[in-house]
Design an enzyme around this catalytic site. Structure first.
Site, PDB file in Angstrom:
ATOM      1  N   ARG A  77      -5.330  -2.722  -9.657  1.00 49.41           N
ATOM      2  CA  ARG A  77      -5.833  -1.902 -10.762  1.00 49.41           C
ATOM      3  C   ARG A  77      -4.779  -1.675 -11.829  1.00 49.41           C
ATOM      4  NH1 ARG A  77      -7.168   2.408  -6.372  1.00 49.41           N
ATOM      5  NH2 ARG A  77      -5.106   1.610  -5.971  1.00 49.41           N
ATOM      6  N   HIS A 109     -14.573  -0.527  -4.727  1.00 49.70           N
ATOM      7  CA  HIS A 109     -14.648  -1.545  -3.663  1.00 49.70           C
ATOM      8  C   HIS A 109     -15.944  -2.347  -3.779  1.00 49.70           C
ATOM      9  CE1 HIS A 109     -12.139   1.652  -1.452  1.00 49.70           C
ATOM     10  NE2 HIS A 109     -11.326   0.627  -1.617  1.00 49.70           N
ATOM     11  N   LYS A 144      -1.702   5.026   7.711  1.00 48.76           N
ATOM     12  CA  LYS A 144      -2.027   6.391   7.308  1.00 48.76           C
ATOM     13  C   LYS A 144      -2.966   7.039   8.329  1.00 48.76           C
ATOM     14  CE  LYS A 144      -2.605   3.853   3.105  1.00 48.76           C
ATOM     15  NZ  LYS A 144      -3.640   3.217   2.298  1.00 48.76           N
ATOM     16  N   SER A 156      -9.581   5.623  -3.361  1.00 51.41           N
ATOM     17  CA  SER A 156     -10.122   6.431  -2.253  1.00 51.41           C
ATOM     18  C   SER A 156      -9.334   7.728  -2.114  1.00 51.41           C
ATOM     19  CB  SER A 156     -10.035   5.651  -0.937  1.00 51.41           C
ATOM     20  OG  SER A 156     -10.873   4.546  -0.970  1.00 51.41           O
TER      21      SER A 156
HETATM   22  O1  PNS Z   1      -6.531  -0.296   1.623  1.00 49.48           O
HETATM   23  P1  PNS Z   1      -5.107  -0.480   2.064  1.00 49.48           P
HETATM   24  O2  PNS Z   1      -4.676   0.672   2.929  1.00 49.48           O
HETATM   25  O3  PNS Z   1      -4.175  -0.735   0.919  1.00 49.48           O
HETATM   26  O4  PNS Z   1      -5.098  -1.803   3.007  1.00 49.48           O
HETATM   27  C1  PNS Z   1      -3.919  -2.263   3.613  1.00 49.48           C
HETATM   28  C2  PNS Z   1      -4.251  -3.339   4.656  1.00 49.48           C
HETATM   29  C3  PNS Z   1      -5.230  -2.800   5.682  1.00 49.48           C
HETATM   30  C4  PNS Z   1      -4.878  -4.527   3.984  1.00 49.48           C
HETATM   31  C5  PNS Z   1      -2.921  -3.780   5.331  1.00 49.48           C
HETATM   32  O5  PNS Z   1      -2.261  -2.650   5.812  1.00 49.48           O
HETATM   33  C6  PNS Z   1      -3.132  -4.757   6.475  1.00 49.48           C
HETATM   34  O6  PNS Z   1      -3.396  -5.920   6.249  1.00 49.48           O
HETATM   35  N1  PNS Z   1      -3.059  -4.258   7.728  1.00 49.48           N
HETATM   36  C7  PNS Z   1      -3.272  -5.065   8.927  1.00 49.48           C
HETATM   37  C8  PNS Z   1      -1.950  -5.275   9.677  1.00 49.48           C
HETATM   38  C9  PNS Z   1      -1.144  -6.386   9.029  1.00 49.48           C
HETATM   39  O7  PNS Z   1      -1.521  -7.535   9.020  1.00 49.48           O
HETATM   40  N2  PNS Z   1       0.024  -5.994   8.471  1.00 49.48           N
HETATM   41  C10 PNS Z   1       0.893  -6.903   7.763  1.00 49.48           C
HETATM   42  C11 PNS Z   1       0.441  -7.033   6.312  1.00 49.48           C
HETATM   43  S1  PNS Z   1       1.533  -8.023   5.386  1.00 49.48           S
END
Ligand code: PNS
Length: 160
Positions: free
Chosen positions: A91, A18, A42, A129
């Site tokens: 990745r 990150h 999660k 992570s």
């Molecule tokens: O590190 P991650 O868990 O892959 O991140 C996922 C994240 C936090 C970027 C995604 O779940 C998100 O944007 N959540 C906020 C809620 C939202 O906008 N959901 C619709 C996404 S299309």
């Protein structure tokens, strides 16, 4: 014009992967907002406040970078902070399906927002992570993958 990028994620916890991406973002964005999602699907190891605090420690003193947390939709948060792009790291091929779905959904929700995909340094492509959490939980040494404060926090969580 100030170019603002939002770099959202769970950051549970922040890894060197990150950190690498945040610094790459700064090459084309004037301001990078690292955004910790409070509404993740999660069950996180670290609370949102802990994840924010760790990111702040790791990125301390770096110009043009700030750490925030957000509730609700990413597009709403992006609007609030005047971000014009979402940055996500990819990745491996396995990352693409999920990332494409999110990118297209976010574009449907707000047409002005572009998603930019970045690849981390080659030596960090295997890092995640979830693997760091698993190795730390099982007593392995993750010091080469995370900042010393994150390593300390992991050891404290797992009672090492
Ligand atoms: O590190 P991650 O868990 O892959 O991140 C996922 C994240 C936090 C970027 C995604 O779940 C998100 O944007 N959540 C906020 C809620 C939202 O906008 N959901 C619709 C996404 S299309």
């Amino acid at each position: 014009m100030t170019r603002v990028a939002v770099y959202p994620g769970s950051f549970d916890p922040v890894t060197h992967g990150h950190e690498d991406l945040v610094r790459r973002c700064r090459r084309f964005a004037d301001r990078v907002v690292v955004a910790v999602a409070r509404d993740g699907t999660k069950a996180p190891l670290f609370t949102a406040d802990e994840r924010v605090a760790l990111l702040e420690t790791v990125l301390k003193g770096e110009a043009g970078i700030e750490v925030r947390s957000f509730d609700g939709l990413l597009v709403d948060f992006a609007r609030e902070i005047n971000a014009t792009m979402v940055v996500r790291g990819v990745r491996a091929v396995s990352d693409f399906e999920y990332e494409f779905q999110m990118a297209y959904m976010n574009r449907e929700l707000w047409h002005e927002l572009e998603t930019v995909f970045l690849v981390p340094g080659l030596h960090l492509t295997f890092l995640s992570s979830s693997l760091v959490r698993e190795v730390a939980r099982l007593g392995g040494d993750v010091s080469q993958f995370v900042h010393p404060e994150v390593n300390r926090a992991l050891r404290a969580k797992f009672g090492a």
